[in-house]
Design a protein around this motif. Structure first.
Motif, PDB file in Angstrom:
ATOM      1  N   THR A 110      30.623   1.552  62.200  1.00  0.00           N
ATOM      2  CA  THR A 110      29.414   1.511  61.373  1.00  0.00           C
ATOM      3  C   THR A 110      28.674   2.845  61.528  1.00  0.00           C
ATOM      4  OG1 THR A 110      29.198  -0.882  61.638  1.00  0.00           O
ATOM      5  CG2 THR A 110      27.233   0.311  60.951  1.00  0.00           C
ATOM      6  N   PRO A 153      32.698  -1.824  57.946  1.00  0.00           N
ATOM      7  CA  PRO A 153      31.725  -1.258  58.900  1.00  0.00           C
ATOM      8  C   PRO A 153      30.581  -0.544  58.196  1.00  0.00           C
ATOM      9  CG  PRO A 153      33.629   0.175  58.769  1.00  0.00           C
ATOM     10  CD  PRO A 153      33.932  -1.002  57.869  1.00  0.00           C
ATOM     11  N   ASP A 154      29.771  -1.313  57.479  1.00  0.00           N
ATOM     12  CA  ASP A 154      28.672  -0.705  56.727  1.00  0.00           C
ATOM     13  C   ASP A 154      27.305  -1.240  57.133  1.00  0.00           C
ATOM     14  OD1 ASP A 154      28.690  -3.263  55.674  1.00  0.00           O
ATOM     15  OD2 ASP A 154      29.482  -2.667  53.713  1.00  0.00           O
ATOM     16  N   GLY A 155      27.269  -2.102  58.179  1.00  0.00           N
ATOM     17  CA  GLY A 155      25.999  -2.614  58.669  1.00  0.00           C
ATOM     18  C   GLY A 155      25.522  -3.885  57.995  1.00  0.00           C
TER      19      GLY A 155
END
Length: 325
Positions: A262, A86-88
Motif C-alpha cells: 500500500t 494494495p490501495d488502502g
C-alpha cells in the motif's frame, strides 16, 4: 557502461510504473473503505471495528464499512485482505491470531503475516475475563480448579477458534493449573458465548467488550480477569493469578493493517485518521464502557509490537502443544 545504462533504464521504468499508484494514493480515499473483521458479528472484534469505523469516517471523508469474513481462526478474512488490491481501501482489523499466533498453530498458512501486511495502528487492548455457565458449581477460580481436578476431562471450555487468544488463555490455564479439560472451538466468540449461556460448555475466556454485558446481565458468572491487574470496568473481579493460579497472565489486543505494498501516502492518511479517532473523547468513552483501552502505537511502532507478540505467543503455542492440521 552498457550495464550501467541498462540499470538506469530499468530503474526509470520501475519508477514510471509506480507513478500511477502514487498518484492514486494522493487522492486516497476516492471510494468507501472496507474493514474486514475475520470473525462473525457480535464478538469483541466486531464491536471494536464498528466503533472505530464510525469515527474514522470523519477523518477519511468517505464511508467506512465493516464486513465479517469468518473461518479458520481468522485466516479466511485475513487472507482476503492479504490478496486485496494494495490501495488502502481494504483493511483488516483483528486480534493477535492472524497476525501473531496462527503461523505457529497451523501447519500451513495461505499468507505470511510478516510479509503480506503493512501495520497501521494498534487500536485497542482489552482484558480477558474467565466466565462459567451459571449452573456450574464453582463460585471462584479455586472452586473451578478443584472441580476440574475431581472430574478430569469432563469440563469443556469454548473459544472463538483455534489459535485465538481466548483459546490460548484456556490452554495456558490448563497447563498452569494442571487441569484436564476439553477445548471446543467455535467460528467466533458470539456462538461460543451462546453455548456458554445455554450450558453446552462450562467455561470460557473472552474479551471484556463481549463479556461485560453478559456478566452484568447475569447470563454467566464472571470469576476473574486474566491480566496482571484488575480491570477498571470490573474491579470486583480478582485476577486469575491472585485467585489461585500464580503467574497467570493473558491479554488481548486488536490491530489495523493494510495489504503490503500500500503506498505510503495512503498509509499516512490511514494512520492519521486512526490516530485522530483513537484520540476522540467519544470513542474513548465507548471503549471505556466496554473495558477496552485505546492503543497508542502507529505504523512501525505497531509493527515492532506485532513482532514481539509473534515471539511471545509462539512460545505459548509450543508449550501447549496445540496444532491445527
Amino acid at each position: 557502461m552498457l550495464l550501467r545504462r541498462r540499470a538506469t533504464l530499468a530503474a526509470t521504468f520501475a519508477a514510471t510504473l509506480a507513478l500511477p499508484a502514487i498518484a492514486r494514493a494522493q487522492g486516497f480515499p476516492d471510494r468507501p473503505v472496507r474493514i474486514i473483521v475475520p470473525f462473525p458479528p457480535g464478538g469483541s472484534n466486531d464491536i471494536i471495528a464498528r466503533q472505530l469505523a464510525e469515527q474514522m469516517r470523519e477523518g477519511l471523508g468517505q464511508p467506512v464499512v465493516v464486513e465479517n469474513r469468518a473461518g479458520a481462526g481468522g485466516n479466511v478474512g485475513a487472507d482476503s485482505v492479504a490478496k486485496a488490491a494494495p490501495d488502502g481501501h481494504t483493511l483488516l482489523l483483528c486480534p493477535p491470531g492472524p497476525l501473531a499466533i496462527n503461523e505457529h498453530l497451523f501447519r500451513t498458512m495461505p499468507f505470511a503475516p510478516a510479509r503480506d501486511f503493512a501495520p497501521v495502528a494498534l487500536v485497542a487492548s482489552v482484558p480477558i475475563v474467565l466466565m462459567v455457565t451459571k449452573g456450574l458449581a464453582a463460585q471462584s477460580v479455586a472452586e473451578l480448579v478443584a472441580l476440574a481436578k475431581r472430574e478430569p476431562g469432563k469440563l469443556a471450555f469454548g473459544s472463538s477458534g483455534n489459535g485465538s487468544t481466548n483459546h490460548l488463555a484456556g490452554e495456558l490455564f490448563k497447563t498452569m493449573a494442571g487441569l484436564d479439560m476439553v477445548h471446543v472451538p467455535y467460528r467466533g466468540a458470539a456462538p461460543a458465548m451462546t453455548d456458554l449461556v445455554g450450558g453446552q460448555i462450562q467455561l470460557m475466556f473472552d474479551n471484556m467488550p463481549a463479556a461485560l454485558p453478559q456478566v452484568r446481565g447475569g447470563s454467566v458468572r464472571g470469576l476473574a480477569v486474566a491480566g496482571s491487574a484488575r480491570a477498571a470496568a470490573m474491579p470486583e473481579l480478582p485476577t486469575v493469578a491472585e485467585a489461585g493460579v500464580p503467574g497467570f497472565e493473558a491479554e488481548a489486543w486488536f490491530g489495523l493493517v493494510a495489504p503490503a505494498g500500500t503506498p505510503e501516502p495512503a498509509l499516512a492518511k490511514l494512520r492519521q485518521a486512526c490516530g485522530a479517532a483513537l484520540a476522540n473523547p467519544a470513542l474513548r468513552g465507548r471503549f471505556a464502557e466496554s473495558g477496552a483501552v485505546p492503543g497508542a502505537r502507529l505504523g512501525e511502532a505497531f509493527g515492532a509490537f506485532i513482532a514481539a507478540e509473534r515471539m511471545k505467543w509462539g512460545g505459548v503455542v509450543r508449550a501447549s502443544g496445540a496444532l491445527v492440521n
